[in-house]
Design an enzyme around this catalytic site. Structure first.
Site, short mmCIF file in Angstrom:
data_model
loop_
_atom_site.label_atom_id
_atom_site.label_comp_id
_atom_site.label_asym_id
_atom_site.label_seq_id
_atom_site.Cartn_x
_atom_site.Cartn_y
_atom_site.Cartn_z
N GLU A 1 50.92 30.52 12.57
CA GLU A 1 50.64 30.04 13.92
C GLU A 1 51.29 28.68 14.18
OE1 GLU A 1 46.36 32.27 14.75
OE2 GLU A 1 46.39 30.08 14.58
N HIS B 1 46.13 32.30 20.13
CA HIS B 1 44.88 31.73 19.62
C HIS B 1 44.16 30.90 20.70
CE1 HIS B 1 42.90 30.46 15.57
NE2 HIS B 1 41.99 30.61 16.53
N ASP C 1 45.03 37.82 18.92
CA ASP C 1 45.01 36.42 19.36
C ASP C 1 45.18 35.46 18.19
OD1 ASP C 1 44.51 34.41 21.50
OD2 ASP C 1 42.71 33.96 20.30
N ALA D 1 40.56 38.76 17.31
CA ALA D 1 40.48 37.41 17.88
C ALA D 1 39.64 36.53 16.97
CB ALA D 1 39.88 37.46 19.29
N ALA D 2 39.61 36.88 15.69
CA ALA D 2 38.75 36.16 14.73
C ALA D 2 39.57 35.29 13.79
CB ALA D 2 37.91 37.17 13.95
#
Length: 337
Positions: free
Chosen positions: A290, A309, A285, A257-258
């Site tokens: 993206e 995200h 995430d 999630a970074a």
């Protein structure tokens, strides 16, 4: 009346948008606000202009910055909109009445910004590290529990009227697991504190500085749940690739999630498809591609929880980051010329 011209290329979410605009206007900024992703339009105000441009269209961003040769003192964004050398060439070009002086970015990641070009033109880059650390840490804990306890497949089966239970002894409790943190900044520290309180053993490896484990390989060999929290610049090799994934304990869960690109998505997908691989589950995430370009080798892979995200998008974190970013932009503009 207005000391600065500010382009907010990707404004705060709907319910926080008015506050962000008011703060910028009160600080002496004439604001151009891009509302391509927002569902509301703020009330008309002196010094506020609204445009609607795709936020990831670099040509439209450059055209907006150069429109009428006026230029902007500062550009602010929430999403990780790539700002390459060409952007700075255009935004700082001779002939602009207001060549760019500051770029403001919500959050801690600035790997998508060509900081060398910014430095060459004397442009300050400000951001808001740590403002969403608690939100991301809590989200990661939720990801870990969801994957370990199979919450998503249980939910889907139950909605379909299927009674689906784990085989006896399959589900694991947090207190019997080791959480390995590959990198540990604001978010990693917040996660370590919360995981420890829930009974997990926590090991930390830092790319820079000290940690509880000297080498990344040593961390991986003792890790049941791996969460990555290191820096990453687009184009760099992933921190966690095929070799690193193979070093984890059997039944391991991998969480990212970074930053997209920290974990090799193809290698992770291949590992999850291999019943003999130590990695048994994952939660992701952040991705290399993206928003409008969203795609991943992880699509459709069993055992992986995918989210778009959203880990840090809590109300408190978003509000604090929006205010702090404007404050830092204005402070940089007011500083030594």
């Amino acid at each position: 009346m207005f000391r600065y011209r500010l382009l907010i290329w990707d404004g705060a979410p709907d319910e926080l948008l008015d506050g962000e605009v008011e703060q910028a206007l009160a600080a002496g900024c004439e604001v151009t606000l891009n509302l391509h992703r927002s569902g509301i339009t703020p009330a008309p105000r002196d010094g506020l202009r609204v445009v609607r441009e795709p936020i990831f269209d670099l040509e439209r961003l450059v055209a907006t910055v150069r429109e009428g040769a006026a230029g902007y003192d500062a550009v602010k964004s929430r999403a990780n909109v790539p700002l390459p050398a060409g952007f700075f060439d255009a935004a700082c070009a001779p002939g602009l009445r207001r060549p760019l002086r500051v770029v403001g970015q919500i959050g801690s990641g600035i790997g998508h910004i060509d900081t060398k070009s910014a430095q060459r033109y004397g442009v300050s880059v400000v951001h808001t590290p740590g403002t969403n650390a608690v939100g991301v840490a809590e989200f990661v804990l939720g990801q870990i529990l969801a994957v370990l306890r199979g919450l998503v497949p249980h939910d889907r089966a139950s909605h379909a009227g299927i009674w689906r239970g784990h085989p006896p002894g399959r589900a694991r409790e947090l207190g019997e697991l080791t959480l390995g943190l590959a990198g540990c900044g604001h978010t990693g520290a917040a996660l370590a504190q919360r995981a420890t309180a829930l009974g997990m053993r926590v090991l930390v490896w830092r790319a820079r500085g000290t940690g509880t484990v000297e080498a990344l390989d040593d961390l991986l060999a003792e890790t049941d749940v791996l969460s990555v929290h290191a820096r990453h610049t687009p184009g760099e090799p992933p921190l966690i690739g095929r070799r690193e994934l193979a070093l984890l304990r059997p039944g391991a869960v991998v969480v990212n999630a970074a930053r997209g690109g920290l974990v090799d998505e193809q290698a992770l997908a291949d590992a999850l498809r291999d019943p003999g691989h130590p990695v048994a589950g994952a939660a992701v995430d952040v991705f290399e591609r993206e928003h409008d370009r969203f795609s991943s080798p992880l699509f459709g892979v069993p055992g992986v929880l995918l989210t778009p995200h959203v880990a840090g998008l809590t109300g408190p974190a978003t509000a604090v980051a929006a205010r702090e970013c404007v404050d830092r932009i204005v402070a940089a503009l007011a500083g030594p010329q």
